[in-house]
Design a protein around this motif. Structure first.
Motif, mmCIF file in Angstrom:
data_model
loop_
_atom_site.group_PDB
_atom_site.id
_atom_site.type_symbol
_atom_site.label_atom_id
_atom_site.label_comp_id
_atom_site.label_asym_id
_atom_site.label_seq_id
_atom_site.Cartn_x
_atom_site.Cartn_y
_atom_site.Cartn_z
ATOM 1 N N MET A 177 4.443 15.221 1.470
ATOM 2 C CA MET A 177 4.981 16.344 0.708
ATOM 3 C C MET A 177 4.629 17.627 1.459
ATOM 4 N N LEU A 178 5.636 18.208 2.143
ATOM 5 C CA LEU A 178 5.430 19.463 2.863
ATOM 6 C C LEU A 178 5.459 20.612 1.871
ATOM 7 N N CYS A 179 4.409 21.405 1.863
ATOM 8 C CA CYS A 179 4.342 22.583 0.999
ATOM 9 C C CYS A 179 4.383 23.816 1.894
ATOM 10 N N VAL A 180 5.380 24.662 1.697
ATOM 11 C CA VAL A 180 5.564 25.832 2.569
ATOM 12 C C VAL A 180 5.645 27.088 1.720
ATOM 13 N N ASN B 220 0.840 -1.192 0.000
ATOM 14 C CA ASN B 220 0.000 0.000 0.000
ATOM 15 C C ASN B 220 0.876 1.242 0.000
ATOM 16 N N VAL B 221 0.479 2.247 -0.767
ATOM 17 C CA VAL B 221 1.253 3.474 -0.915
ATOM 18 C C VAL B 221 0.319 4.655 -0.705
ATOM 19 N N CYS B 222 0.808 5.657 0.034
ATOM 20 C CA CYS B 222 0.049 6.887 0.265
ATOM 21 C C CYS B 222 0.961 8.081 0.039
ATOM 22 N N ILE B 223 0.468 9.049 -0.707
ATOM 23 C CA ILE B 223 1.188 10.303 -0.952
ATOM 24 C C ILE B 223 0.262 11.430 -0.529
ATOM 25 N N MET B 224 0.690 12.220 0.458
ATOM 26 C CA MET B 224 -0.165 13.298 0.940
ATOM 27 C C MET B 224 0.589 14.626 0.913
ATOM 28 N N ALA B 225 -0.152 15.683 0.639
ATOM 29 C CA ALA B 225 0.393 17.042 0.632
ATOM 30 C C ALA B 225 -0.077 17.746 1.893
ATOM 31 N N TYR B 226 0.901 18.282 2.671
ATOM 32 C CA TYR B 226 0.619 18.914 3.963
ATOM 33 C C TYR B 226 1.124 20.344 3.910
ATOM 34 N N ARG C 277 -4.428 -7.341 -3.390
ATOM 35 C CA ARG C 277 -5.171 -6.094 -3.564
ATOM 36 C C ARG C 277 -4.391 -4.997 -2.864
ATOM 37 N N THR C 278 -3.980 -3.985 -3.603
ATOM 38 C CA THR C 278 -3.218 -2.876 -3.044
ATOM 39 C C THR C 278 -3.919 -1.563 -3.346
ATOM 40 N N LYS C 279 -3.561 -0.535 -2.565
ATOM 41 C CA LYS C 279 -4.196 0.764 -2.700
ATOM 42 C C LYS C 279 -3.143 1.860 -2.837
ATOM 43 N N LEU C 280 -3.399 2.757 -3.759
ATOM 44 C CA LEU C 280 -2.629 3.991 -3.888
ATOM 45 C C LEU C 280 -3.543 5.133 -3.461
ATOM 46 N N GLN C 281 -3.218 5.746 -2.320
ATOM 47 C CA GLN C 281 -4.033 6.832 -1.782
ATOM 48 C C GLN C 281 -3.307 8.155 -1.989
ATOM 49 N N LEU C 282 -3.954 9.066 -2.688
ATOM 50 C CA LEU C 282 -3.414 10.384 -2.987
ATOM 51 C C LEU C 282 -4.249 11.405 -2.228
ATOM 52 N N VAL C 283 -3.625 12.113 -1.276
ATOM 53 C CA VAL C 283 -4.351 12.931 -0.308
ATOM 54 C C VAL C 283 -3.934 14.383 -0.459
ATOM 55 N N ASP C 284 -4.924 15.247 -0.613
ATOM 56 C CA ASP C 284 -4.723 16.697 -0.594
ATOM 57 C C ASP C 284 -5.358 17.207 0.694
ATOM 58 N N LEU C 285 -4.502 17.423 1.729
ATOM 59 C CA LEU C 285 -5.010 17.833 3.031
ATOM 60 C C LEU C 285 -5.484 19.276 3.000
ATOM 61 N N ALA C 286 -6.383 19.599 3.918
ATOM 62 C CA ALA C 286 -6.838 20.985 4.045
ATOM 63 C C ALA C 286 -5.752 21.834 4.695
ATOM 64 N N GLY C 287 -5.899 23.159 4.615
ATOM 65 C CA GLY C 287 -4.889 24.068 5.147
ATOM 66 C C GLY C 287 -4.730 23.951 6.653
ATOM 67 N N SER C 288 -3.482 24.077 7.122
ATOM 68 C CA SER C 288 -3.164 23.856 8.537
ATOM 69 C C SER C 288 -2.959 25.148 9.305
ATOM 70 N N GLU C 289 -3.451 26.283 8.776
ATOM 71 C CA GLU C 289 -3.201 27.548 9.459
ATOM 72 C C GLU C 289 -4.110 27.696 10.681
ATOM 73 N N CYS C 290 -3.750 28.646 11.549
ATOM 74 C CA CYS C 290 -4.530 28.879 12.761
ATOM 75 C C CYS C 290 -5.751 29.740 12.448
#
Length: 595
Positions: A554-557, A258-264, A479-492
């Motif tokens: 994937m940290l996006c700054v 299983n593979v997961c790629i997420m943007a934070y 059976r394998t899964k590729l999960q591609l995640v676009d997280l919501a914004g982490s601001e205060c």
């Protein structure tokens, strides 16, 4: 005064009235007698006509019957003549047919004698060459079988080495991407904070694995903080360069992991651009993000496998206010209450979203069509940071199902090929006027003929007595899964400047991201219990965080001083994720349980 009534006048008046009624009745009687006489006349006329008709009808029926008999006799005579003509034609055709069948039988015998003579002469002149060719073919088939065995062993070794390399580099990997300056970086920040609102760049890329943050405070000396990750991308790096660092994970996906790629990152830091790419880009465009490029690479890897052994399904969901929403079901039903789904943990210990809609896809373009049709349904809300801020976590799941070849079907295929070879060696000459003569003799002669002919079907690879190696039928389905995640914004909350219902959205987003951080902390400290169920987000991603699954964050700054607090928070999250200790490399068990 008394009234005097003249009775005579009254009686006279009544008599007059009665006489008038009597005259009216007499006139009516006269009219009825006239009508009665007319009706009697009409009745007598009808009776006379009826008697005349009864006298004429038998004569007409007799005449019609005679005419019908004449017509029937003429038709029968005509049909008999036609039948006689058809019989004559059939007798002539049978005569021609028997003459042709005898001639065809004689010619077939002559041709068979010539073929046997040619076969004998060919055996006498080319027998040694045919035997040498047969020996060469057998040697080549053995060599091909050995090479295929070596190739299979090398593939298995490559798979083990690749997975060992990925595990050595970390099952949980953290990349960082610093975006370039954008127009909204120069806008004023309408919050009551004391920090600077300058657009000065304070986040810079030192090397391909280090990023530096210049922490400037009024009246305090400048402090530089360094963060190290597996890979750091600067503003000048293209979408293709970012994907090339992600691409090796897809090989692990095809190997059964299983593979997961997420943007934070915070809102406006480039998460959606990194994952999806720019809007309205064409296929194979350089601005495509990780999702379309990963889909294209996945189907390229599938095309290298045997046809029909792999199938792909796509599902799209969002985690909004700690509720899992099936966007594909929402798009089909156009209602807000029917797409909520529950997350459960099945008997094998893996998480599963109940009643989730899965769409089968055959190529990358179909994947992007499905995703593009539901992206507009994702929750958005304008904030002070971005005019179109995503208020939910988007999860795109590509499920790859692999099944081994059916052993029974393979055996039947081999058996049918053998029967086809036998039928081709038992061909007989047939004539319409005779039975099959001496099948044993024809079989022996044809076997001799086909055995001595280099171009016979028996020497082809599909009919070879020693068939080429077949794929293994012992490989279990997985059976394998590729999960591609676009997280919501982490601001205060203060940075976003929202209120009301949007404030609750920010609270749910921050709680789910905090639960994700707690899960990574528990894995880093090797706690006996990992709190996956504290949030729907971590429960859905349970199969992709920890264990032998491959996770890439994937940290996006943002590079400016305006968002330095949020950038430091994102970089700190990535540093904690890197602290998760790697398990000992172990071989992947390919017999994953089917859901």
């Amino acid at each position: 005064m008394p009234l005097f009534i003249n009775r005579d006048q009254i009686f006279a008046h009544q008599v007059h009235l009665l006489e008038h009624k009597l005259r009216s009745k007499e006139e009516r009687i006269l009219e009825l007698e006239t009508e009665n006489a007319i009706l009697h006349l009409r009745l007598s006329e009808c009776l006379g006509k009826l008697r005349r008709d009864h006298e004429v009808e038998p004569l007409n029926q007799h005449q019609h019957h005679r005419d019908a008999q004449k017509i029937t006799q003429l038709s029968l005579a005509k049909l008999l003549a036609e039948v006689q003509a058809v019989k004559q034609d059939l007798s002539e055709l049978f005569a021609v047919f028997f003459s042709f069948s005898s001639e065809l039988e004689e010619q077939s015998k002559q041709l068979l004698e010539k073929v046997e003579q040619a076969s004998c002469s060919l055996n006498g002149r080319c027998g040694d060459k045919v035997q040498n060719l047969q020996a060469d073919v057998a040697a080549l088939e053995r060599l091909l079988e050995e090479e295929k065995e070596k190739c299979s062993a090398e593939r298995q070794r490559r798979k083990e080495l690749h997975n060992a390399l990925v595990e050595l580099r970390g099952n949980i990997r953290v990349h960082c991407r610093v975006r370039p300056l954008l127009p909204f970086d120069y806008g004023p920040l309408s919050t009551s904070g004391s920090r600077p609102t300058s657009s000065e760049e304070v986040v810079s890329v030192v090397s391909n694995d280090t990023v530096m943050v210049n922490c400037m405070k009024t009246g305090m000396p400048t402090q530089n903080k360094l963060f190290e990750f597996e890979r750091v991308h600067g503003p000048e790096d293209s979408q293709e360069a970012v994907f090339q660092e992600v691409k090796p994970l897809l090989t692990s996906l095809m190997d059964g992991y299983n593979v997961c790629i997420m943007a934070y990152g915070q809102t406006g830091s480039g998460k959606t651009h990194t994952m999806m790419g720019s809007q309205l880009v064409e296929e194979h465009s350089a601005q495509q993000g990780i999702v379309p490029k990963a889909a294209a690479e996945l189907f390229r890897l599938i095309s290298e496998k045997p046809a029909g052994t792999l199938s792909v399904e796509v599902s799209v969901m969002e985690v909004y206010n700690n509720e899992v929403l099936d966007l594909l079901a929402r798009d089909a039903q156009a209602s807000g209450g029917e797409q909520r789904r529950e997350v459960i943990t099945n008997s094998s210990g893996t998480s599963q979203v109940t009643s989730l809609t899965h769409e089968p896809v055959r190529d990358a373009s179909e994947v992007m069509q499905v995703i593009g049709s539901v992206l507009k349904l994702r929750a958005h809300c304008p904030t002070l940071v971005h005019a179109d801020s995503s208020r939910s976590h988007l999860i795109v799941t590509l499920t790859i199902s692999s099944k081994s070849p059916n052993a029974l079907a393979l055996a039947r295929k081999l058996q049918s090929a053998k029967k086809e070879m036998q039928r081709s060696a038992q061909k007989e000459w047939w004539s319409p006027g005779c039975r099959r003569a001496n099948p044993g003799a024809h079989r022996s002669s044809n076997d001799h003929l086909f055995a001595s002919t280099p171009s016979s079907p028996c020497r082809s690879p599909s009919h070879s007595p020693c068939p080429s190696p077949r794929p293994s039928v012992s490989q279990a389905p997985f059976r394998t899964k590729l999960q591609l995640v676009d997280l919501a914004g982490s601001e205060c909350v203060g940075m976003s400047g929202v209120s009301g219902a949007a404030l609750w959205e920010v609270s749910c987003i921050n709680r789910s991201l905090s639960a994700l951080s707690d899960v990574l902390g528990a894995l880093a400290e090797q706690r006996p219990h990992v709190p996956y169920r504290n949030s729907k987000l971590t429960h859905v991603l349970q199969d992709a965080i920890g264990g032998d699954a491959k996770l890439l964050v994937m940290l996006c700054v943002s590079p400016t001083q305006r968002f330095v607090t949020e950038s430091l928070q994102s970089l700190g999250f990535g540093a904690r994720a890197r602290q998760v200790q790697k398990e000992l490399p172990r071989r992947k068990n390919s017999t994953l349980k089917m859901k």
